[in-house]
Design an enzyme around this catalytic site. Structure first.
Site, mmCIF file in Angstrom:
data_model
loop_
_atom_site.group_PDB
_atom_site.id
_atom_site.type_symbol
_atom_site.label_atom_id
_atom_site.label_comp_id
_atom_site.label_asym_id
_atom_site.label_seq_id
_atom_site.Cartn_x
_atom_site.Cartn_y
_atom_site.Cartn_z
ATOM 1 N N HIS A 17 0.846 -1.208 0.000
ATOM 2 C CA HIS A 17 0.000 0.000 0.000
ATOM 3 C C HIS A 17 0.878 1.254 0.000
ATOM 4 O O HIS A 17 0.629 2.207 -0.747
ATOM 5 C CB HIS A 17 -0.894 0.064 1.247
ATOM 6 C CG HIS A 17 -1.893 -1.027 1.365
ATOM 7 N ND1 HIS A 17 -2.034 -1.761 2.517
ATOM 8 C CD2 HIS A 17 -2.827 -1.499 0.510
ATOM 9 C CE1 HIS A 17 -3.008 -2.635 2.365
ATOM 10 N NE2 HIS A 17 -3.502 -2.501 1.143
ATOM 11 N N LYS A 41 -17.621 -6.932 8.430
ATOM 12 C CA LYS A 41 -16.252 -7.446 8.441
ATOM 13 C C LYS A 41 -15.651 -7.365 9.847
ATOM 14 O O LYS A 41 -15.868 -6.394 10.565
ATOM 15 C CB LYS A 41 -15.419 -6.606 7.461
ATOM 16 C CG LYS A 41 -14.214 -7.301 6.918
ATOM 17 C CD LYS A 41 -13.628 -6.489 5.757
ATOM 18 C CE LYS A 41 -12.355 -7.132 5.276
ATOM 19 N NZ LYS A 41 -11.695 -6.333 4.266
#
Length: 152
Positions: A17, A41
């Site tokens: 990232h 989630k």
């Protein structure tokens, strides 16, 4: 002003990232790292921790902003005048998945998706791999920026 949204769960941010964001800064006037909130989630790190990890690693980069959001990414882009979505690709499976999302997003809003290939040195890293290494007391420090190296 060219602004790009780099969306994800960043649970946690990885060196992959980091690489995409650093390279994206050279292409865009501003990169908005957007942490998506998905109530369904289960996260290893809280939203606040994930946001702080990213803010800390980019504290000296004024072109990077960190936000959180819920709902469709393209709706967030429309509401915030963001014309581009930035995504990293590690492998052909990522491409197929991201291509479908990019086409759908373009059908929903006038937003273009820009893909950057991950660096060869980080192409194997994913947040799920990092979480598994952490859960099993492995050395995760080679996979994440310094700001994430706080887990014991």
């Amino acid at each position: 002003m060219k602004r790009a949204l780099f969306p994800g769960s960043f649970d946690p941010i990885t060196l992959g990232h980091y690489d995409i964001i650093k390279r994206g800064v050279k292409l865009f006037d501003e990169i908005i790292v957007a942490i998506g909130v998905n109530a369904a989630k289960k996260y290893m790190f809280s939203l606040e921790q994930r946001k702080k990890f990213i803010e800390d690693v980019f504290k000296d980069e004024p072109k990077v902003k960190v936000v959180t959001y819920e709902g469709l990414t393209v709706h967030f882009c429309e509401k915030n005048n963001i014309d581009f979505i930035l995504r990293g690709l590690r492998n052909p499976a990522d491409f197929e998945f991201e291509k479908a999302i990019a086409h759908t997003n373009r059908d929903l809003a006038p937003v273009e998706t820009v893909f950057l290939l991950t660096a060869a040195s980080t192409s194997y890293i994913s947040s799920s791999i990092v979480r598994e290494v952490i859960r099993n007391n492995g050395d995760y420090t080679l996979l994440v920026p310094e700001s994430v190296r706080v887990v014991s």
